[in-house]
Design a protein around this motif. Structure first.
Motif, PDB file in Angstrom:
ATOM      1  N   THR A 215     -28.286 -17.157 -29.407  1.00  0.00           N
ATOM      2  CA  THR A 215     -29.466 -16.954 -29.112  1.00  0.00           C
ATOM      3  C   THR A 215     -29.462 -15.646 -28.537  1.00  0.00           C
ATOM      4  N   LEU A 216     -30.695 -14.847 -29.088  1.00  0.00           N
ATOM      5  CA  LEU A 216     -30.814 -13.458 -28.812  1.00  0.00           C
ATOM      6  C   LEU A 216     -32.182 -13.277 -27.947  1.00  0.00           C
ATOM      7  N   ARG A 217     -31.954 -12.434 -27.077  1.00  0.00           N
ATOM      8  CA  ARG A 217     -33.452 -12.032 -26.210  1.00  0.00           C
ATOM      9  C   ARG A 217     -33.810 -10.528 -26.624  1.00  0.00           C
ATOM     10  N   HIS A 218     -34.899 -10.241 -27.250  1.00  0.00           N
ATOM     11  CA  HIS A 218     -34.973  -8.940 -27.612  1.00  0.00           C
ATOM     12  C   HIS A 218     -35.897  -8.302 -26.826  1.00  0.00           C
ATOM     13  N   GLU A 219     -35.828  -6.769 -26.802  1.00  0.00           N
ATOM     14  CA  GLU A 219     -36.601  -6.105 -26.016  1.00  0.00           C
ATOM     15  C   GLU A 219     -38.178  -6.504 -25.877  1.00  0.00           C
ATOM     16  N   GLY A 220     -38.758  -6.661 -25.052  1.00  0.00           N
ATOM     17  CA  GLY A 220     -39.964  -7.127 -24.842  1.00  0.00           C
ATOM     18  C   GLY A 220     -40.105  -8.676 -24.526  1.00  0.00           C
ATOM     19  N   GLY A 221     -38.916  -9.368 -24.635  1.00  0.00           N
ATOM     20  CA  GLY A 221     -38.907 -10.630 -24.184  1.00  0.00           C
ATOM     21  C   GLY A 221     -38.838 -11.710 -25.084  1.00  0.00           C
ATOM     22  N   ALA A 222     -39.213 -11.503 -26.544  1.00  0.00           N
ATOM     23  CA  ALA A 222     -39.071 -12.542 -27.637  1.00  0.00           C
ATOM     24  C   ALA A 222     -37.749 -12.916 -27.951  1.00  0.00           C
ATOM     25  N   LEU A 223     -37.502 -14.153 -28.314  1.00  0.00           N
ATOM     26  CA  LEU A 223     -36.158 -14.736 -28.506  1.00  0.00           C
ATOM     27  C   LEU A 223     -36.117 -14.973 -30.093  1.00  0.00           C
ATOM     28  N   SER A 224     -34.960 -15.066 -30.502  1.00  0.00           N
ATOM     29  CA  SER A 224     -34.497 -15.681 -31.955  1.00  0.00           C
ATOM     30  C   SER A 224     -33.089 -16.695 -31.622  1.00  0.00           C
ATOM     31  N   VAL A 225     -33.318 -17.572 -32.308  1.00  0.00           N
ATOM     32  CA  VAL A 225     -32.493 -18.690 -32.411  1.00  0.00           C
ATOM     33  C   VAL A 225     -31.653 -18.611 -33.767  1.00  0.00           C
ATOM     34  N   CYS A 226     -30.677 -18.411 -33.896  1.00  0.00           N
ATOM     35  CA  CYS A 226     -29.817 -18.484 -35.306  1.00  0.00           C
ATOM     36  C   CYS A 226     -28.649 -19.316 -35.086  1.00  0.00           C
ATOM     37  N   SER A 227     -28.358 -19.732 -36.520  1.00  0.00           N
ATOM     38  CA  SER A 227     -27.018 -20.548 -36.553  1.00  0.00           C
ATOM     39  C   SER A 227     -26.472 -20.051 -38.227  1.00  0.00           C
TER      40      SER A 227
END
Length: 337
Positions: A215-227
């Motif tokens: 799980t990544l938190r991006h600058e600006g607060g958006a999230l990505s969930v990857c597998s």
């Protein structure tokens, strides 16, 4: 012949064959040479794909005249060494993903390319496909509102033996480097730089990850969930969600031929996004466009972004306890003659 770009390919494996196939569909692309550690394999490859020259050693191709760009299609741990070799010989370079094994190696390659003012690009072919361009257009239009999340998976059941490259640590095996780089690269391209990382993995008998989630938190607060997985045949879809709806790169996202937009009112539409040839055509066209324009990197796959992605993968590997021989040794210094 002024607009012809003469390519050399290092390696004769599956990805090299896909790339050579793509060259046939690109105007102005010429397969000038191929190299393998086996002269016989190089000659067979050259005959099949129409290469003018075949070499039984990578250095021979790097030193050969009449080659503009070199495509690195060797196993992961050889990428840095091979890229440095080609750059030292004055060639522009396109490096298959993962760019290198770690950030330290990537920095050496990028530093040399910049110091020699030579073209260099990571061959993340999905980033150049029409489907990805359409997703970015839809996001920019505001149709799905403010984008806050990306969810992406990439998995297949790898029924190979333990000696196969995907499980072999000496060949850079593991799901993260082979598959995880795809959702990571696109999620970062869509949501921006990574500010926080949480990762978990299942490790296999050979010591590499057989499936990893992060799980990544991006600058600006958006999230990505990857597998990514070698143990599960996943849908291989990527969905970008915003405040008003979402857009999905349909199966399989890394070679999607359509994208579907679904909005809060329940309406949906699908946009066909066919690609040329086998898909690799688009990254070849971009590399040739940049080379012809005298650019040192592609604005669609910037070197600083490639370095950032390698840093993210280093941190994911640290969290899941995955290391390679490449982490404990260095390639020849970038400033070497």
């Amino acid at each position: 012949m002024a607009n012809v770009v003469r390519w050399g390919i290092l390696g004769t494996g599956k990805i090299a064959r896909a790339f050579a196939t793509a060259l046939k569909d690109v105007p102005g692309a010429q397969l000038a040479a191929v190299a393998s550690r086996s002269l016989e394999k190089a000659q067979a490859f050259a005959q099949e794909f129409g290469a003018a020259q075949a070499y039984g050693g990578y250095q021979q191709l790097a030193d050969a005249a009449g080659i503009d760009l070199v495509y690195i299609a060797t196993p992961h741990p050889q990428h840095a060494e091979n890229a440095l070799m080609a750059l030292r010989a004055g060639k522009g370079v396109l490096v298959e993903k993962p760019f290198t094994m770690n950030l330290r190696e990537a920095e050496q390659v990028v530093t040399l390319a910049r110091s020699r003012r030579l073209f260099l690009m990571e061959a993340m072919w999905t980033r150049f496909l029409p489907a990805f361009d359409e997703v970015r257009r839809i996001i920019a239009s505001g149709e799905i509102g403010t984008v806050r999340q990306v969810v992406a998976d990439f998995g297949f059941t790898a029924g190979f033996g333990a000696e196969h490259r995907v499980f072999n640590p000496e060949l850079g095996g593991g799901a993260l480097l082979d598959l995880g780089i795809y959702p990571l690269s696109i999620a970062t391209a869509l949501l921006g730089p990574v500010a926080g990382i949480k990762a978990q993995a299942e490790m296999g008998d050979t010591g590499v990850d057989v499936q990893t989630g992060f799980t990544l938190r991006h600058e600006g607060g958006a999230l990505s969930v990857c597998s990514c997985s070698f143990q599960a045949r996943t849908p291989c879809e990527l969905t970008v969600s915003g405040s008003r709806g979402h857009v999905r790169m349909n199966t399989m996202f890394h070679r999607a031929k359509s994208v579907t937009v679904t909005l809060e009112d329940g309406s949906s539409r699908t946009v066909d996004t066919p690609y040329l040839g086998n898909g690799y055509v688009h990254e070849v066209m971009e590399a040739q466009r940049c080379f012809g324009a005298g650019l040192l990197e592609s604005p669609a796959m910037r070197l600083d972004e490639t370095l950032a992605l390698m840093g993210v993968m280093d941190e994911i590997r640290r969290q899941i306890g995955l290391s390679y021989d490449s982490d404990r040794k260095s390639v020849r210094p970038a400033h070497a003659a």
